[in-house]
Design an enzyme around this catalytic site. Sequence first.
Site, PDB file in Angstrom:
ATOM      1  N   TYR A  59      70.772  47.463 120.977  1.00  0.00           N
ATOM      2  CA  TYR A  59      71.220  46.513 119.961  1.00  0.00           C
ATOM      3  C   TYR A  59      69.978  45.804 119.401  1.00  0.00           C
ATOM      4  O   TYR A  59      69.499  44.827 119.955  1.00  0.00           O
ATOM      5  CB  TYR A  59      72.180  45.463 120.533  1.00  0.00           C
ATOM      6  N   SER A 156      78.196  53.518 131.584  1.00  0.00           N
ATOM      7  CA  SER A 156      78.904  53.367 130.315  1.00  0.00           C
ATOM      8  C   SER A 156      78.958  54.703 129.590  1.00  0.00           C
ATOM      9  O   SER A 156      77.972  55.447 129.582  1.00  0.00           O
ATOM     10  CB  SER A 156      78.178  52.321 129.450  1.00  0.00           C
ATOM     11  N   ASN A 157      80.105  55.012 129.018  1.00  0.00           N
ATOM     12  CA  ASN A 157      80.288  56.243 128.242  1.00  0.00           C
ATOM     13  C   ASN A 157      80.121  57.501 129.084  1.00  0.00           C
ATOM     14  O   ASN A 157      79.702  58.543 128.575  1.00  0.00           O
ATOM     15  CB  ASN A 157      79.321  56.270 127.045  1.00  0.00           C
ATOM     16  N   TYR A 204      85.431  48.402 125.595  1.00  0.00           N
ATOM     17  CA  TYR A 204      84.868  47.831 124.374  1.00  0.00           C
ATOM     18  C   TYR A 204      85.648  48.346 123.168  1.00  0.00           C
ATOM     19  O   TYR A 204      86.457  49.263 123.282  1.00  0.00           O
ATOM     20  CB  TYR A 204      83.372  48.110 124.246  1.00  0.00           C
ATOM     21  N   PHE A 205      85.422  47.719 122.007  1.00  0.00           N
ATOM     22  CA  PHE A 205      86.200  47.960 120.787  1.00  0.00           C
ATOM     23  C   PHE A 205      87.701  47.745 121.024  1.00  0.00           C
ATOM     24  O   PHE A 205      88.529  48.563 120.617  1.00  0.00           O
ATOM     25  CB  PHE A 205      85.962  49.368 120.227  1.00  0.00           C
ATOM     26  N   PRO A 206      88.084  46.649 121.682  1.00  0.00           N
ATOM     27  CA  PRO A 206      89.495  46.449 122.020  1.00  0.00           C
ATOM     28  C   PRO A 206      90.388  46.176 120.818  1.00  0.00           C
ATOM     29  O   PRO A 206      91.609  46.362 120.902  1.00  0.00           O
ATOM     30  CB  PRO A 206      89.457  45.240 122.951  1.00  0.00           C
ATOM     31  N   SER A 209      88.442  48.336 115.337  1.00  0.00           N
ATOM     32  CA  SER A 209      87.997  48.163 113.951  1.00  0.00           C
ATOM     33  C   SER A 209      88.914  47.244 113.152  1.00  0.00           C
ATOM     34  O   SER A 209      89.085  47.410 111.944  1.00  0.00           O
ATOM     35  CB  SER A 209      87.883  49.521 113.239  1.00  0.00           C
ATOM     36  N   LYS A 215      95.697  42.329 110.370  1.00  0.00           N
ATOM     37  CA  LYS A 215      95.249  42.026 109.005  1.00  0.00           C
ATOM     38  C   LYS A 215      95.552  43.138 108.001  1.00  0.00           C
ATOM     39  O   LYS A 215      95.484  42.918 106.795  1.00  0.00           O
ATOM     40  CB  LYS A 215      93.756  41.714 108.994  1.00  0.00           C
TER      41      LYS A 215
END
Length: 323
Positions: A59, A156-157, A204-206, A209, A215
Amino acid sequence: MTQTVKIGKSEVTATPLGLGTNAVGGYNLFPNLNDDDGLNIVKTGIENGITLLDTAYVYGLGHSEELVGQAIKDFDRHQLVIATKGAHDFSSGEEVINNNPKFITEQVDNSLKRLGTDYIDIYYLHFPDHDTPKAEAVGALQRLREQGKIRAIGVSNFSLDQIKEANADGYVDVVEDEFSLLHQDRGADMLPYLKENNISFVPYFPLASGLLTGKYQHDISFPKEDIRSQMADFQEPRYGQILTAVDAVRPIAEAHEATVAQTVLAWYIKNPLISVVIPGAKKPEQVAANAKALDVELSDKEFKQIDDAFAAFKQMKSGKSLE
């Protein structure tokens, strides 16, 4: 609310809602990031009761770690859980995934310097490489744990087979992977193994997007240059199925005077197979809003209603692309 969870077999405990910081200093991942905003995102999370901060070398190629390190100086380090990840090697001039014990050991030392701390609570192998025996890479992290540089070991992954290989000596405490109500296919085989072996799971990415925030509307289309036009999640019939499932969350959210996003996060928090969920944020107010999910206590009936609404996605292949 002071609920905490234990990370694997380690002594690390954290709030069940953490903060993903890929948009804190991750200038190589997102356009137009501002360091002051990044600092405020982290500080807002801590001020709103979040103790686990999840970052990574990739990051911003260390910049996210630096900003997290700056932000935590105003707080009691021992009350915080810092998680970071390494595996990206740019020494050749190209990006290579590297789990070599010597490289990973150097990465931990570099992360400690960037974070400005004496220890890292959770250190993950960010991605598996093709060559390094996974138990050897984890063995290097175990030696660093014995030295007091890290407190818990994560991967991870990793595929389930890779997780099993990494955990050959029982050293793995936690697994981080993409998982959401919409993308449950990776968890079908993995989650039972993690539970049986006392390994925590951090998805992650719970919020997928933004699809799980409530929304989006049914009558929407995306231009070809919009990346969403290339994602199966945003194509019919899947898109309509997603919005119908999200609609089932709305009355539950209203009953708790919460948003759809907060209610979805509360589902992860209540899920016994999940330890800490780490939504990201690009604005401090998003962090403050997400933190309110800690106050949403779903009943067993409400948890099952949400689970049932998304049950079809347990059998579907993830909708990240049109492949």
